[in-house]
Design an enzyme around this catalytic site. Structure first.
Site, PDB file in Angstrom:
ATOM      1  N   GLY A  56      54.838  65.945  35.750  1.00 41.69           N
ATOM      2  CA  GLY A  56      54.689  67.290  36.296  1.00 41.69           C
ATOM      3  C   GLY A  56      54.822  68.286  35.158  1.00 41.69           C
ATOM      4  O   GLY A  56      55.754  68.187  34.355  1.00 41.69           O
ATOM      5  N   ALA A  57      53.904  69.236  35.081  1.00 41.32           N
ATOM      6  CA  ALA A  57      53.845  70.102  33.901  1.00 41.32           C
ATOM      7  C   ALA A  57      55.178  70.749  33.523  1.00 41.32           C
ATOM      8  O   ALA A  57      55.639  70.590  32.385  1.00 41.32           O
ATOM      9  CB  ALA A  57      52.756  71.161  34.123  1.00 41.32           C
ATOM     10  N   GLN A 205      51.166  59.708  43.598  1.00 38.42           N
ATOM     11  CA  GLN A 205      52.257  60.687  43.557  1.00 38.42           C
ATOM     12  C   GLN A 205      52.487  61.319  44.934  1.00 38.42           C
ATOM     13  O   GLN A 205      53.603  61.676  45.286  1.00 38.42           O
ATOM     14  CB  GLN A 205      51.981  61.798  42.531  1.00 38.42           C
ATOM     15  N   ASP A 246      48.357  71.981  36.034  1.00 39.01           N
ATOM     16  CA  ASP A 246      48.876  71.511  34.742  1.00 39.01           C
ATOM     17  C   ASP A 246      48.471  72.427  33.605  1.00 39.01           C
ATOM     18  O   ASP A 246      49.127  72.432  32.555  1.00 39.01           O
ATOM     19  CB  ASP A 246      48.395  70.084  34.483  1.00 39.01           C
ATOM     20  N   LYS A 257      45.796  67.423  39.127  1.00 39.16           N
ATOM     21  CA  LYS A 257      45.556  66.005  39.358  1.00 39.16           C
ATOM     22  C   LYS A 257      44.141  65.727  39.867  1.00 39.16           C
ATOM     23  O   LYS A 257      43.635  66.483  40.707  1.00 39.16           O
ATOM     24  CB  LYS A 257      46.579  65.485  40.380  1.00 39.16           C
TER      25      LYS A 257
HETATM   26  C1  LIG Z   1      54.013  71.411  39.019  1.00 41.73           C
HETATM   27  S1  LIG Z   1      53.021  70.513  37.934  1.00 41.73           S
HETATM   28  C2  LIG Z   1      52.626  69.153  38.940  1.00 41.73           C
HETATM   29  C3  LIG Z   1      51.308  68.566  38.569  1.00 41.73           C
HETATM   30  O1  LIG Z   1      51.486  67.501  37.624  1.00 41.73           O
HETATM   31  C4  LIG Z   1      50.934  66.335  38.195  1.00 41.73           C
HETATM   32  O2  LIG Z   1      50.371  65.475  37.256  1.00 41.73           O
HETATM   33  P1  LIG Z   1      51.215  64.159  36.775  1.00 41.73           P
HETATM   34  O3  LIG Z   1      51.837  63.574  37.991  1.00 41.73           O
HETATM   35  O4  LIG Z   1      50.150  63.297  36.134  1.00 41.73           O
HETATM   36  O5  LIG Z   1      52.219  64.696  35.774  1.00 41.73           O
HETATM   37  C5  LIG Z   1      49.885  66.863  39.143  1.00 41.73           C
HETATM   38  O6  LIG Z   1      48.741  67.341  38.451  1.00 41.73           O
HETATM   39  C6  LIG Z   1      50.646  67.975  39.773  1.00 41.73           C
HETATM   40  O7  LIG Z   1      49.913  68.916  40.489  1.00 41.73           O
END
Ligand SMILES: CSC[C@H]1O[C@H](OP(=O)(O)O)[C@H](O)[C@@H]1O
EC number: 5.3.1.23
Length: 355
Positions: A56-57, A205, A246, A257
C-alpha cells in the site's frame, strides 16, 4: 466502533528508540494467520516491501523511512560525510524495491532532505533527527487518513452500496486507510454503508485483506469476483466506487491496482460516481500525465500458481502488470486530506495541493 486494526494493532510501527526495530503485520499470511514480524535491516525491509508483507503506497513510504533508519542506526560513529554517504546508498537501495507507489520515493527523498538540511549536527544528533522525521512521516500519514475519511464520507449516503478494489485500508497505511477510512468515518457519522469488495486477482488483496479488515471493523462487506463488478452495478447494488491510488499525476490520471481502470469504465457506463482517495504524498507533480507512471511487472507465478496451486500449463506466456492507470476523465473526484478535488483537472489539483 470496536476496531481490531487501527485501534489495537498498527500495520507497522517502530519498536524501541535507537537502536530499534521495524515491526509489521506480515500481510502475505492474512487472513489465515495473523503474525507480526520484525525487520532489523534495510535488506529485510526491502524484502518485506517486495513480497507485500507491507504494502500500500503510504505504508510503503513509512516502512522505507524506518528502513533507512535501520540502515544507519549503527553508524553514529562515522564522520558526517561517511554517514551521509551510507544514508544515500541505503536510500538508493530501498528505492529499488517497487517502482509504482510514489510514496516510497517521496518518503526517502524527505529523509535525504532532512539529512542535508541538518548536516551541521554531530552524527548521533543527526541520527536522532532522522528518526524524528520518520516518526513525523508516520504521524502525518495517520492524520491524513482521518482527514480523508472525514471529507470522503460526505460523498456517501445512508444505505448506499459502495464497491472498492484491492485494499486501501488501514493495512495499506500507518493509520486508518485511504478508501476504507471513508467507510470508517461514515460509520462514525452514523451512515450504514454496504461495501462490495472485489477479490482483486492475482494477489487477492480484496479477498484476503479488505474483507478481513472490514469484518474486523464492523463494516458490512460482500466479497465478489472481479468479473462481477459490472453485474452488481447493473443490478443497482452499488451507487458509488471508491478506491485508493499509488501515484497520481499532475493532471489527475491515477495509477492503482490492476483492474481499477476497468472498474472506472464500468462505473462510467452505469452512471456511477468513481472516487479516488489519496493523500498529497501520493501525488507526483513531476509527471504531467499518467502516461509516464512506471507500472510494476510482477512474477508470472503469481498468476499461474496463485495460493500455491498451479492453475495454468507450464510454459504458457503470462503478462502480470500490478497496476493500471485510470484517466482523470473517468474520476468523479479525488479525496485528499486537504479537501475534495472535482472536477479532476491540473488546475484544481494544483489549487488544492500547491496553493
Ligand atoms: C492506499 S494505497 C493502496 C493501494 O496499494 C495497493 O497496491 P499493493 O497492494 O500492490 O501495494 C493497491 O493499488 C491499493 O489501492
Amino acid at each position: 466502533m470496536a476496531s481490531l486494526i487501527h485501534k489495537d494493532l498498527s500495520t507497522l510501527r517502530w519498536d524501541g528508540e535507537l537502536p530499534g526495530t521495524l515491526n509489521m503485520i506480515d500481510q502475505t499470511l492474512l487472513p489465515e494467520q495473523f503474525l507480526r514480524i520484525d525487520c532489523n535491516t534495510p535488506e529485510e525491509t526491502w524484502q518485506a516491501i517486495k513480497r507485500l508483507s507491507v504494502r500500500g503506497a503510504p505504508a510503503i513510504g513509512v516502512a522505507a523511512a524506518y528502513g533507512l533508519i535501520l540502515g544507519v542506526q549503527h553508524n553514529a560513529h562515522l564522520s558526517q560525510n561517511e554517514f551521509l554517504e551510507k544514508l544515500n546508498i541505503t536510500a538508493d537501495y530501498l528505492a529499488e524495491s517497487r517502482p509504482t507507489a510514489v510514496n516510497l520515493f517521496w518518503a526517502l527523498d524527505r529523509m535525504r532532505q532532512t539529512a542535508a538540511t541538518h548536516a551541521d549536527l554531530e552524527t548521533p544528533q543527526l541520527l536522532e533527527r532522522l528518526l524524528a522525521e520518520a516518526r513525523a512521516i508516520e504521524q502525518e500519514d495517520q492524520a491524513m487518513c482521518i482527514a480523508m475519511g472525514e471529507f470522503g464520507q460526505t460523498l456517501l449516503k445512508e444505505g448506499q452500496g459502495v464497491l472498492t478494489h484491492c485494499n486501501a485500508g488501514a493495512l495499506a497505511t500507518s493509520g486508518s486507510g485511504t478508501a476504507l477510512s471513508v467507510f470508517y468515518a461514515a460509520a462514525r457519522a452514523g451512515k450504514k454503508i454496504h461495501v462490495y469488495a472485489d477479490e482483486t486477482r492475482p494477489l487477492l488483496q480484496g479477498a484476503r485483506l479488505t474483507s478481513w479488515e472490514l469484518q474486523n471493523n464492523d463494516i458490512e462487506v460482500t466479497l465478489i469476483c472481479d468479473s462481477m463488478a459490472g453485474w452488481v452495478m447493473k443490478e443497482k447494488r452499488v451507487q458509488a466506487v471508491i478506491t485508493g491510488a499509488d501515484r497520481v499525476a499532475a493532471n489527475g490520471d491515477a495509477a492503482n491496482k490492476i483492474g481499477t481502470y476497468s472498474v472506472s469504465l464500468l462505473a462510467k457506463a452505469h452512471g456511477i460516481p468513481f472516487y479516488i482517495v489519496a493523500p498529497s504524498s501520493t501525488f507526483d507533480f513531476a509527471l504531467a500525465t499518467g502516461d509516464s507512471i512506471p507500472i510494476e511487472q510482477r512474477d508470472p507465478t503469481e498468476i499461474s500458481h496463485g495460493c500455491g496451486k498451479q492453475t495454468a500449463p507450464a510454459g504458457v506466456h503470462i503478462y502480470n502488470p500490478a497496476f493500471d492507470v485510470t484517466p482523470a476523465e473517468n474520476i468523479t473526484a479525488i479525496v485528499t486530506e486537504k479537501g475534495i478535488i472535482s472536477p479532476v483537472t491540473t488546475e484544481n489539483i494544483a489549487a488544492m495541493l500547491k496553493g
